[in-house]
Design an enzyme around this catalytic site. Structure first.
Site, mmCIF file in Angstrom:
data_model
loop_
_atom_site.group_PDB
_atom_site.id
_atom_site.type_symbol
_atom_site.label_atom_id
_atom_site.label_comp_id
_atom_site.label_asym_id
_atom_site.label_seq_id
_atom_site.Cartn_x
_atom_site.Cartn_y
_atom_site.Cartn_z
ATOM 1 N N SER A 1 5.156 -5.372 -2.197
ATOM 2 C CA SER A 1 5.273 -3.928 -2.372
ATOM 3 C C SER A 1 5.881 -3.301 -1.125
ATOM 4 C CB SER A 1 3.903 -3.329 -2.722
ATOM 5 O OG SER A 1 4.018 -1.982 -3.124
ATOM 6 N N GLY B 1 0.801 -1.219 0.000
ATOM 7 C CA GLY B 1 0.000 0.000 0.000
ATOM 8 C C GLY B 1 0.829 1.262 0.000
#
Length: 515
Positions: free
Chosen positions: A237, A158
């Site tokens: 991520s 995120g």
């Protein structure tokens, strides 16, 4: 070389894996005593043999005098019902149009309905948020398989500004049901609350949250059928970069037995210098006493702090809310720092930028070749080359290492048609967790089973598990497609989902042109 310690590890893991006695009288969702208090569970919504425990606090609410401070362990004695996810941590926006994606970009990239749903889900719509958000969730099936199961702890992505363990893609019931592991997901502080970059105080609170959650798992997971000495930390991520940060920050006391950074490394998602948090919140400047600054920062309403957050894409600073260099947890030269003495599985998707580019208009309008070249260079600089360098370093130090590249492209994960998004950043998540909601092709089902099986095989035995892993089989009984340890010149890089197949292999440095 560190071969001596791995002789011990290689001997120890099969002994643990050989025990198949089940916990006595395990009942579905039974109450488990933890340091946070007794936790009641329940049957998972679909995988009905899996026990699900949600919203377990691992840290005290980081509010009041604990805001912008390292997390404090939660200890309790009251019953926890385990029925619902906890609050998600307060995010900031990725773009100014998070609520409504522009029609011109829909037309420019041929965004599909599936793609539009994914884009709109990035900021966790409908998931309640609060500063009181430091909780974790557990899925387990102790009545079957090993007595002391390998544990996989998931760190969501995120961009360090958003994300949540309650995102449906990360629901762990299917992973725990199909593979003999205990699956844990956590929430940690993001945006300004987790990464204030404050030169007058702790800067990397989100990383400290993650560490405390791992400590909680170590101290409590045995009650859920897990083995605290067999914890694998994995994430994608920002979560992948966080995993890599842990291997540097806690090199001499990692707690974890193995690491899987996915589409994120310390060098690829590079940390930033310290920011002036006090000025950003109007709480003083370099001449203001630090105690006054902290008092001011802790007294502001959370809504007022949230109002100061930048839209990340529009920010003049790349990733303004992310780990910042403090030379204690986050280092200016990580390549010179010691790393944890643990195995690693590292990789990325084939076209990471397939997601990122759809948030901005074309950079070179009317010049498709320059546009393609720009994003190809972005993929190399931020993901492929850093993943290759991280794999190479681990292997040079004699640590068991594997490298992969995700190629899966399926109708129900496609973002755009006019400019195909390919195997974009995040595109493997629902396939990995088995949470795709219908429309799966037969090839997609096979790839998903192989992917989950490979990750679980590594978690169960980080030293030998993948070398034994066969096509479509997590117990080493399949023929062919064994996954050899990483070598730059050997056919060791696993292409997962390439041309719809479970796996094929190319040279370890096959995708490293220009690195």
């Amino acid at each position: 070389m560190r071969s001596v310690s791995f002789v011990t590890a290689a001997l120890a893991i099969p002994l643990a894996a050989a025990s198949y006695c089940h916990p006595p009288k395990w009942t579905l969702g039974q109450t488990v005593k933890t340091t946070s208090g007794p936790v009641d569970g329940h049957a998972a919504s679909v995988a009905s043999k899996v026990s699900e425990y949600l919203g377990i606090p691992y840290a005290q609410p980081p509010v009041g005098s604990l805001r912008f401070q390292p997390p404090v362990r939660y200890n309790g004695s009251k019953h926890l019902d385990g029925k619902n996810f906890g609050f998600s941590c307060i995010p900031s926006n990725l773009t100014a149009f998070d609520a409504e994606y522009p029609q011109e970009l829909i037309e420019e990239y041929g965004i599909t309905d599936v793609g539009l749903e994914l884009i709109r889900s990035i900021n966790n719509p409908g998931i309640p948020v609060s500063e009181d958000c430091l909780t974790l969730n557990i899925w387990t099936k102790p009545q079957m398989g090993e007595k002391r199961k390998a544990v996989m702890v998931w760190l969501h992505g995120g961009t360090f500004i958003s994300g949540s363990s309650a995102v449906p893609d990360y629901n762990g019931q299917f992973f725990a049901d199909q593979e003999d592991i205990v699956l844990v997901t956590i929430d940690y502080r993001v945006s300004f609350f987790g990464f204030p970059g404050n030169p007058h105080g702790p800067r990397n609170l989100g990383l400290l949250d993650q560490r405390l959650a791992v400590e909680w798992v170590r101290d409590n997971i045995a009650g859920f059928g897990g083995n605290p000495s067999r914890i694998t930390l994995f994430g994608e991520s920002a979560g992948g970069a966080s995993v890599d940060h842990h291997t540097h920050a806690f090199a001499f006391d990692p707690i974890i037995a193995a690491a899987i950074p996915m589409s994120g490394t310390v060098k690829g998602i590079a940390p930033r210098p310290a920011a002036d948090a006090a000025t950003a919140l109007g709480c003083g400047d370099a001449l203001t006493p630090h105690t006054e600054i902290l008092t001011c920062m802790q007294s502001l309403p959370s809504q007022q702090i949230h109002a100061t957050l930048r839209n990340v894409v529009d920010s003049p600073i790349l990733m303004p809310y992310s780990p910042s260099i403090d030379e204690a947890l986050v280092f200016s030269s990580p390549e010179t720092r010691p790393i944890a003495n643990i195995p690693m599985l590292v990789g990325n998707t084939d076209n990471e930028s397939g997601l990122f580019r759809i948030f901005v208009p074309p950079i070179f309008p009317g010049n498709a070749s320059r546009e393609v070249a720009f994003w190809r260079g972005y993929n190399q600089a931020k993901f492929s080359c850093p993943a290759g360098a991280r794999a190479a370093r681990n292997a040079r130090e004699g640590l068991p290492t594997w490298r992969y590249r995700w190629h899966g492209v399926f109708p129900n994960t496609q973002l755009g048609t006019r400019q195909p998004s390919g195997a974009y950043h995040y595109s493997e998540m629902a396939t990995l967790f088995g949470t795709l909601d219908g429309g799966n092709t037969k090839e997609q089902e096979k790839v998903g089973r192989w992917l989950r099986g490979a990750w679980a095989a590594f978690a169960r035995d980080p030293v030998r598990g993948l070398e034994k892993y066969g096509k479509g089989n997590g117990k080493g009984k399949g023929k062919g497609n064994r996954w050899p340890g990483f070598e730059e010149e050997g056919e060791t890089l696993a292409r997962i989902g390439f041309e719809g197949r479970e796996v094929s292999f190319v040279r370890g440095d096959f995708y490293d042109a220009g690195c």
